[in-house]
Design a protein around this motif. Structure first.
Motif, short mmCIF file in Angstrom:
data_model
loop_
_atom_site.label_atom_id
_atom_site.label_comp_id
_atom_site.label_asym_id
_atom_site.label_seq_id
_atom_site.Cartn_x
_atom_site.Cartn_y
_atom_site.Cartn_z
N LYS A 24 -0.73 -11.41 9.89
CA LYS A 24 0.06 -10.21 9.65
C LYS A 24 -0.54 -9.50 8.45
O LYS A 24 -1.31 -10.10 7.68
N GLU A 35 0.25 -6.43 5.20
CA GLU A 35 1.19 -5.61 4.44
C GLU A 35 0.40 -4.61 3.62
O GLU A 35 -0.54 -5.01 2.92
N PRO A 76 1.53 -3.76 14.43
CA PRO A 76 2.76 -3.67 13.63
C PRO A 76 2.55 -4.22 12.22
O PRO A 76 1.84 -5.22 12.03
N ASN A 77 3.17 -3.59 11.26
CA ASN A 77 3.07 -3.98 9.86
C ASN A 77 4.03 -5.14 9.59
O ASN A 77 5.17 -5.15 10.08
N ASP A 78 3.56 -6.12 8.83
CA ASP A 78 4.39 -7.25 8.39
C ASP A 78 4.96 -8.03 9.58
O ASP A 78 6.12 -8.44 9.57
N GLU A 79 4.16 -8.21 10.61
CA GLU A 79 4.59 -8.96 11.80
C GLU A 79 3.40 -9.77 12.31
O GLU A 79 2.33 -9.21 12.55
#
Length: 800
Positions: free
Chosen positions: A69, A71, A88-91
């Motif tokens: 992931k 960030e 997807p961000n932070d996933e």
């Protein structure tokens, strides 16, 4: 070799199985790992660029699974996959190899900081922070000019070069021009189109040519401004020194003397001092004398600026009268600098004179004016003569039955005295120039002035009435009185101190609009006022020649008013019973108002109108002037102050209140009578017989207070009549006697209200010798003061 490998592998597997049978086996599916990444030193804004992330385990395990992931700690970027899809961000997302290709796209110029976390299948995590230096997509801009020294109003070329030198070839650009000092115009390369300044327009890679024309002397600065689709701005500035061009001008006649009717060339010289061929205009004024001026055969009016070219050129002055001619010529450059030259010509007598004399110098349009003309020859005669004319107005000349327009030749005039008619067809002063030429080509030019008026007219508007109701149409009858013809058609406009419209010939016009094509000398219009008060209507009638006449009429518009009354036929009613409500609506004025009715009440009730029942606050539509009625029914006890509101479509309303006292509507119900209609008594002389009203329940309106009352009456008897004794005992619902009564006949006694009770009657016949079939009949009455319930019983003797 391949077979050896297979044998070794098989042996290893066998040993491992044997060892596993004897020992507890620890299988390690993943090992510690580190992260490595690589990316370009600089990133381009809004352009996805490759980042390679590599997982470096201590030992490679083919079954190991990793996920990552990211960030964005600082910046506005995102990662894309190889297909351009945003991650997807932070996933966490899973990947199945030790190398992962990511594509970072920064959304703003910044030093972006991104943290990437990688997790193996057993949950161990490693992080790495990556810095992206996000910069604008590079492009070049250059504005160049071959010369910086220019003259006022001189057109000079310049070029603009723009090229996308960055990695993102999808970036688009715009350019605009700003004159931050000085003033001027910018055109495209072939000067066919002016380019709007201070307006951004798209531009693609290349070099483009433009032209600039500066209008003020001194220093001028042109800024070429550009921006790309990511918001990057680049400008380049061109500086010009703008100089004023000096020029020289002379004017000289080809000869200094001439005859009347002779043409004289005026020669001009116009030169610039180190100029580049600017634009010039020339005009002239006649200080003395009468001439007509032409250039290349085209007339040139005095005082009119005419474009001229540098170098030598000539105009032609035609002498019209025998007097000194003095002319002044003025030349102006694009900077407004003006220089002048003066020409003088002496005029000698011609070979003949021409004198057309009008019988009048003023008349109405379309009328004929006769000219009595004479030719006086000086020297040898030279007929025939040809006559032409020109006029500042519209008109024709008629001679010998033939009509001639301006410029046409009236030929072969051989007599020295003749007449012709001039007809003016336009209003105003006609400056008529007659040119008479003899057979030798000598011309005499004379001018005469005639004035043609449009004639006069008057019109008289009269209203059919001076007062009206709001929105009522009033006819305005008008008559036109003409002096002189040729004035039709007329047009009319109007204004008003109020607000209204005018209808003419089926069309409706507002104030200020033109009502066209009025051809009748008697016509009518309809004015409709939509505001109250005095309307002073100014009517302006204009004939076809533009002559206006204004008149004013006055109409006073009154506001449409209405009145409303409400009355009740009953001021006191029982609850749930209706009372007729009579209404009357009167309207004064013709405004097409519509009306609605509503009501409120201090009590609870409804209003029935036209078969529909309405509650408080509901709108009753369709009310028209006149008398109408409804039914009000009160359902709560007490005073009802009923407020009726009649509302007109213009927002005005009238409220009326009626008062009705709604009284209780009592009710009395006897649930059961437990007695038969006939009671067989037998022969009970001197004996008592108890007859009970048992389990009776009396219901009354709960709003009633007080006791019920009961009495008895003997209503009939048959056979032997003896004295009787009738007593009764009232027992309440719990068996307690409430009273013992031995009341006389037809005397009320109280009984319980809203309770179960039993009445025991003690009936005894006092006399003796009562025979069979004798009877006594009694009527029992129960009342609550409003209603009455009765029950009759007959006591019959069945044995002696």
């Amino acid at each position: 070799m391949k077979n050896s490998i297979k044998y070794i592998a098989a042996l290893a597997v066998a040993l491992l199985v044997i060892w596993a049978c004897d020992k507890e086996v620890n299988i390690i599916s993943s090992f510690d790992f580190t992260l490595e990444e690589s990316h370009e030193e600089e990133s381009t804004i809004n352009f996805a660029q490759r980042t390679t992330l590599t997982v470096v385990p201590e030992k490679v395990v083919n079954s190991a699974v990793y996920s990552l992931k990211y960030e964005v700690l600082d910046g506005e970027g995102v990662y894309l996959d190889a297909n351009g899809n945003e991650l997807p961000n932070d996933e966490f997302i899973q990947f199945d190899s030790l190398r992962k290709e990511l594509f970072y796209k920064g959304g703003a110029v910044n030093q972006d900081n991104v943290r990437i976390t990688v997790r193996d299948g057993e949950g161990k995590e490693k992080t790495i922070e990556i810095l992206y230096n996000v910069k604008h997509n590079e492009y070049t801009l250059e504005a160049t000019t071959p010369i910086n020294q220019v003259n006022v109003n001189e057109s000079r070329s310049f070029s603009v070069s723009i090229f996308n030198t960055g990695k993102d070839k999808s970036v688009t650009h715009e350019r605009a021009f700003f004159l931050i000092q000085g003033s001027g115009e910018i055109t495209n390369a072939d000067e066919s189109q002016e380019i709007e300044k201070e307006k951004y327009e798209p531009i693609i890679d290349g070099t483009y040519g433009f032209n600039i024309q500066l209008l003020e002397p001194g220093e001028s600065k042109l800024v070429v401004a550009t921006r790309d689709s990511n918001g990057q701005v680049k400008n380049d500035t061109l500086t010009y020194n703008v100089n004023v061009v000096d020029f020289a001008f002379t004017a000289d006649p080809a000869k200094n003397s001439a005859f009347v009717g002779e043409d004289v060339n005026v020669n001009f010289t116009l030169n610039e001092n180190q100029g580049s061929g600017g634009q010039y205009q020339m005009r002239y004024v006649i200080e003395e004398g009468n001439i007509t001026m032409t250039s290349g055969g085209s007339p040139v009016q005095a005082g009119t600026l005419t474009n001229v070219s540098l170098g030598n050129f000539s105009w032609t002055a035609s002498i019209e009268t025998q007097q000194l001619v003095r002319l002044k010529f003025f030349v102006r450059n694009e900077s407004g600098v003006e220089k002048e030259g003066e020409v003088t010509i002496n005029v000698n007598s011609g070979s003949f004179e021409f004198d057309p004399v009008p019988v009048t110098t003023s008349t109405f349009i379309n009328n004929k004016v006769t000219f009595n003309s004479s030719i006086t020859q000086i020297g040898p005669a030279a007929p025939p003569y040809n006559l032409t004319f020109s006029s500042t107005g519209n008109g024709t000349v008629e001679y010998n039955g033939t009509t001639y327009a301006a410029g046409q030749i009236i030929p072969n005039l051989t007599v020295l005295a003749f007449s012709f008619d001039y007809t003016g067809t336009s209003v105003g002063q006609h400056d008529i120039v007659f040119t008479l030429k003899n057979a030798n080509g000598i011309t005499v030019i004379v001018q005469r002035e005639l004035t043609f008026s449009a004639g006069t007219f008057d019109f008289n508007p009269i209203t059919s009435q001076s007062t009206a109701n709001l929105n009522e149409s009033i006819t305005i009858n008008s008559t036109i009185t003409e002096t002189g013809g040729g004035q039709s058609p007329y047009s009319l406009t109007f204004s008003s101190t109020g607000t209204g419209t005018m209808e003419y010939n089926g069309s409706t016009y507002s104030a200020g609009q033109t009502i066209p094509n009025i051809t009748s000398l008697a016509f009518s219009m309809d004015y409709t006022g939509s505001t109250s008060g005095q309307h002073q209507i100014s009517l302006t009638l204009t004939n076809s020649n533009g002559l206006p006449v204004s008149k004013t009429v006055t109409i006073t518009y009154n506001v449409t008013t209405f009145d409303f009354s409400a009355a009740t036929t009953l001021t006191s009613i029982k609850a749930n019973n209706p009372a007729t409500q009579n209404f009357n609506l009167t309207q004064t004025g013709t405004e097409p108002l519509t009306y609605t009715l509503s009501f409120t009440s201090t009590g609870t009730g409804t209003l029935a109108y036209n078969g529909v029942t309405y509650n408080q606050g509901q709108i009753i539509a369709g009310i028209v002037p006149g008398s109408f009625s409804g039914e009000y029914t009160g359902t709560s006890v007490g005073g009802h102050a009923i407020k009726y509101r009649l509302t007109a479509s213009n927002g005005d309303f009238i409220e009326k209140t009626v008062n009705i006292d709604v009284e209780v509507d009592p009710f009395l119900t006897v649930n059961t009578w437990s007695l038969p209609d006939t009671y067989l008594y037998g022969n009970r002389t001197f004996r008592d017989l108890d007859v009970g009203f048992s389990n009776n329940f009396i219901e009354t309106n709960p709003e009633l207070t007080g006791d019920l009352k009961m009495k008895w009456e003997q209503t009939g008897s048959g056979g032997q009549i003896d004295a009787i004794n009738l007593n009764y005992l009232i027992i309440n619902s719990i068996g307690t006697p409430s009273s013992v009564n031995a009341t006389p006949e037809d005397t009320f006694v109280n009984i319980p209200n809203n309770q179960d009770f039993t009445i025991l009657f003690n009936y005894a016949r006092i006399g003796a010798g009562v025979g069979a079939g004798n009877f006594d009949q009694f009527l029992f009455t129960i009342t609550n003061g409003f209603q009455t319930v009765t029950y009759q019983i007959r006591f019959i003797t069945t044995a002696p």
